[in-house]
Design a protein around this motif. Structure first.
Motif, short mmCIF file in Angstrom:
data_model
loop_
_atom_site.label_atom_id
_atom_site.label_comp_id
_atom_site.label_asym_id
_atom_site.label_seq_id
_atom_site.Cartn_x
_atom_site.Cartn_y
_atom_site.Cartn_z
N UNK A 83 25.55 -21.98 22.18
CA UNK A 83 25.02 -22.50 20.93
C UNK A 83 24.20 -21.42 20.21
N UNK A 84 23.38 -20.69 20.97
CA UNK A 84 22.56 -19.65 20.35
C UNK A 84 23.45 -18.58 19.74
N UNK A 85 24.53 -18.23 20.43
CA UNK A 85 25.42 -17.20 19.91
C UNK A 85 26.04 -17.67 18.59
N UNK A 86 26.47 -18.92 18.56
CA UNK A 86 27.04 -19.46 17.32
C UNK A 86 25.99 -19.47 16.23
N UNK A 87 24.78 -19.92 16.59
CA UNK A 87 23.71 -19.98 15.59
C UNK A 87 23.40 -18.60 15.04
N UNK A 88 23.40 -17.61 15.93
CA UNK A 88 23.06 -16.25 15.52
C UNK A 88 24.04 -15.74 14.47
N UNK A 89 25.34 -15.83 14.79
CA UNK A 89 26.32 -15.31 13.85
C UNK A 89 26.37 -16.14 12.58
N UNK A 135 23.88 -17.72 11.31
CA UNK A 135 22.69 -17.41 10.54
C UNK A 135 22.88 -16.12 9.76
N UNK A 136 23.54 -15.15 10.36
CA UNK A 136 23.81 -13.90 9.63
C UNK A 136 24.68 -14.21 8.42
N UNK A 137 25.69 -15.03 8.63
CA UNK A 137 26.59 -15.37 7.52
C UNK A 137 25.87 -16.16 6.42
N UNK A 138 24.85 -16.91 6.81
CA UNK A 138 24.15 -17.74 5.84
C UNK A 138 23.02 -16.99 5.15
N UNK A 139 22.88 -15.72 5.46
CA UNK A 139 21.82 -14.94 4.82
C UNK A 139 20.47 -15.13 5.45
N UNK A 140 20.44 -15.48 6.74
CA UNK A 140 19.17 -15.68 7.41
C UNK A 140 18.84 -14.51 8.33
N UNK A 141 19.27 -13.34 7.97
CA UNK A 141 19.06 -12.18 8.81
C UNK A 141 17.60 -11.97 9.16
N UNK A 142 16.73 -12.20 8.18
CA UNK A 142 15.30 -11.95 8.40
C UNK A 142 14.70 -12.95 9.38
N UNK A 186 37.71 -24.79 9.41
CA UNK A 186 37.23 -24.03 8.26
C UNK A 186 36.36 -24.86 7.34
N UNK A 187 35.87 -26.01 7.82
CA UNK A 187 35.15 -26.90 6.92
C UNK A 187 33.76 -26.40 6.57
N UNK A 188 33.14 -25.63 7.45
CA UNK A 188 31.82 -25.08 7.11
C UNK A 188 31.66 -23.74 7.80
N UNK A 189 30.68 -22.99 7.34
CA UNK A 189 30.45 -21.67 7.92
C UNK A 189 30.10 -21.80 9.41
N UNK A 190 29.25 -22.79 9.74
CA UNK A 190 28.84 -22.98 11.12
C UNK A 190 30.04 -23.33 12.01
N UNK A 191 30.89 -24.20 11.48
CA UNK A 191 32.06 -24.64 12.24
C UNK A 191 33.03 -23.49 12.45
N UNK A 192 33.23 -22.70 11.40
CA UNK A 192 34.14 -21.56 11.49
C UNK A 192 33.61 -20.55 12.50
N UNK A 193 32.30 -20.32 12.48
CA UNK A 193 31.71 -19.38 13.42
C UNK A 193 31.91 -19.87 14.85
N UNK A 194 31.72 -21.18 15.05
CA UNK A 194 31.89 -21.71 16.39
C UNK A 194 33.31 -21.52 16.89
N UNK A 195 34.29 -21.83 16.07
CA UNK A 195 35.66 -21.69 16.56
C UNK A 195 36.03 -20.23 16.72
N UNK A 196 35.45 -19.37 15.87
CA UNK A 196 35.69 -17.93 16.03
C UNK A 196 35.17 -17.46 17.39
N UNK A 197 33.96 -17.85 17.72
CA UNK A 197 33.36 -17.38 18.97
C UNK A 197 34.06 -17.99 20.18
#
Lengths: 115, 504
Positions: free
Chosen positions: B252-258, B260-267, B321-332
């Motif tokens: 979950x953390x790995x998905x959240x991390x990537x 978050x990067x995609x959502x512009x939460x790098x900081x 592909x319905x949301x950035x979070x979902x796409x990241x999860x399936x990618x990972x």
């Protein structure tokens, strides 16, 4: 004790009795397996013993109701869905090449967010 | 590795005969039941020991939970948080020297109102969970997400940190052991029966409207997680808990991390995914499950009968592909299937991240985002990617205005980010306070996807208004302030509100 929605399938194939357990989110299992908790079905007999690869194809054809891509991808299960054969990781059992035995219990658990 | 013609398939090195169980890598005796990492099969007993040890090791290593401290476990009913609850139970029942020494409580946030479940379904889930919680003997709180509408605005303000420094941990443990004299800390816990869910239909409707006003699933998920976080912090504060345990697994953390990067939460990455997160100051979130993969957790729960109650989330039944979070999860998860070290690599990366300006201590005194309560990442120089994004956003927005061929006049008539685009007049006549100036980049993106900001809960809007008033006031008296930049004391007195928890 598992309180989540689980579908229980008991049937005999080729003289084998198998038990399937599906641990999915209630809505996802509704979509995938029609929300039915218990099924009594019979597999057609075939000359060779069944292996997991054939079984997944059979599940896809006979149990999945819609959106099979949420359960199978390619010829294996969707990444993120765990498979246990008799309470052991199927990676130890040869995964898709595992030959089904009598009284086998096969469990599918989704680890994906939202089932 | 990266050649085009690279053969990824391994040469056939004596394929293991199927259906032959390997033996456990640890005790080398019993037959293995689970493959934890690639090539590390464990038997049931060793797996259980390994799992339980890992939890205690995680808490022991980080030394953030002090003996006797009140810790609120956020349990959603999903596998990871249910497993966390079991680990805490295991930890409290250990013999003396290995024992966990904090006193736990449980909170369950029912999000059924936001994902459109019927009240009967929600009550059924709640009563199943209640039975589970009651069997633990810990106090528990069943909170419907609708209650976020009644949260006071102060939840959005980081309070002064009351956390003791890590250096006194050892002394605190010794002191606790002497004082307790072998008494069980959990014994004094009073049984608390929260009678079901207390939900007003009108609240459910307005929550639903708020969710529906988000035009993308990405924004809806972000909004939901912000609201959930606010409600968790509010519950923790109002019941006197100083730590909040979240059940984020490694996967979950790995998905959240990537994501978050995609959502512009790098900081904000370090705070969003790290072990401990002190952005609220007085309530510190910890993620003790972030060493476990989703697979380990699923196996543990299945083998040792950890009850979990799965309720549908926003992404249930949706496509990849319905949301950035979902796409990241399936990618990972797909990458993980072929390259088993994917998740752990991402996870190790997240471990090395640190918040700028030190992680300890609350963020009181600096400007924080209205939604995610992180330090604002928007006060950057003119020659930055952020500023150019804003400029190009202003320009493309102004093109949509039919009567304004001149980008400058269009800018002035539209709210386009307050002082960020250089013209201070643009939001002056806006009825709602200019939210953008109070948000970090990522939350700006989220709120941009809302069709109407009026549906936001009252506590967010009123906090926005009071912040806007404060900054206006500060602007007016700016010339009279001494040493505006260096002196924190003067500054703090002006823009941090009279927060009762600071005084206390």
């Amino acid at each position: 004790m598992h309180t989540c929605n689980l579908g229980k399938y008991q049937f005999s194939i080729f003289g084998y009795r198998l038990i399937f357990l599906f641990f999915f989110n209630s809505r996802a299992s509704e979509l995938l397996f029609d929300g039915v908790k218990e099924h009594q079905v019979t597999l057609p007999g075939q000359s060779d013993p069944w292996d997991m690869k054939q079984l997944l194809v059979w599940i896809q054809r006979n149990l999945l109701k819609e959106r099979p891509e949420l359960f199978v991808q390619g010829e294996s299960v969707r990444p993120g869905i765990l498979v246990l054969i008799n309470d052991a990781d199927w990676e130890l059992m040869g995964e898709l090449d595992y030959q089904l035995q009598d009284q086998d219990c096969i469990v599918f658990i989704s680890t994906l967010h939202g089932g | 590795m990266c050649q085009v013609e690279e053969e990824y398939r391994e040469p056939p090195l004596a394929p293991a005969p199927p259906s032959v169980c390997k033996t456990c890598v640890k005790c080398k005796d019993a037959s293995a039941a689970v493959v934890v990492r690639a090539g590390d099969p464990y038997c049931r007993t060793c797996f259980k020991d390994y799992f339980i040890h890992k939890f205690r090791a995680m808490l022991g290593k980080n030394r953030v939970i002090f003996p006797g401290e009140k810790v609120l476990l956020a349990v959603s009913g999903g596998p990871s948080s249910s497993s966390m609850l079991r680990q805490v139970q295991e930890g409290l029942s250990q013999n003396a020297h290995k024992k966990l020494r904090f006193s736990p409580g449980i909170v369950y946030i029912d999000e059924g109102g936001a994902v459109g479940r019927s009240l009967e379904e929600r009550l059924r889930t709640a009563s199943e969970l209640q039975a589970v919680f009651r069997s633990t003997g810990f106090p528990f709180h069943m909170v419907p997400l609708e209650q976020v509408l009644d949260v006071p605005p102060s939840v959005l303000v980081p309070a002064a940190s009351s956390q003791p420094a890590a250096s006194v941990y050892k002394a605190a443990v010794d002191g606790f052991l002497q004082a307790a004299g072998g008494r069980r800390p959990g014994a004094a816990v009073q049984q608390q029966d929260a009678a079901g869910l207390d939900v007003l239909e009108a609240h459910t409707a307005s929550l639903q409207q708020l969710m529906d006003s988000a035009t993308s699933l990405t924004a809806r998920q972000e909004l939901l997680s912000s609201l959930r976080q606010h409600l968790l912090v509010h519950t923790a504060r109002s019941h006197g808990y100083s730590k909040l345990m979240l059940g984020d697994s490694c996967s979950r953390s790995a998905v959240k991390l990537l994501a978050a990067v995609c959502l512009g939460r790098g900081a904000q990455l370090a705070q969003d995914t790290g072990f401990s997160d002190s952005r609220y100051g007085d309530v510190v979130s910890v993620r003790p499950m972030r060493d476990y993969s989703a697979k380990e957790i699923a196996f543990y729960n299945h083998m040792f009968g950890v009850p979990s109650v799965l309720s549908p989330s926003l992404t249930t039944k949706t496509s990849d592909k319905s949301s950035i979070q979902q796409l990241t999860e399936s990618f990972i998860t797909r990458l993980q299937a072929d390259f088993p070290s994917t998740v752990s690599t991402i996870y190790r990366t997240s471990e090395k991240l640190q918040t700028a300006g030190g992680s300890s201590g609350g963020t009181a005194g600096t400007d924080t985002c209205l939604l995610c309560v992180c330090v604002l990442d928007t006060s950057v120089g003119n020659a930055t990617a952020f500023r150019s994004t804003l400029v190009s956003q202003c320009l493309s927005d102004s093109r949509a205005v039919p009567s304004g061929p001149d980008p400058v006049s269009a800018k002035q008539s539209r709210p386009c980010g307050g002082q960020q685009c250089g013209t201070r007049t643009c939001s002056a006549e806006d009825r709602t306070p200019d939210l953008k100036a109070l948000l970090c980049y990522s939350c700006q993106r989220t709120l941009r996807d809302l069709s109407s900001l009026d549906r936001l809960p009252h506590y967010i809007l009123s906090e926005a208004q009071s912040r806007a008033r404060r900054s206006q006031l500060r602007e007016e008296i700016r010339d009279f302030l001494l040493d505006h930049h260096d002196d924190d004391e003067d500054d703090e007195g002006l823009h941090s509100p009279p927060d009762p928890s600071v005084v206390a």
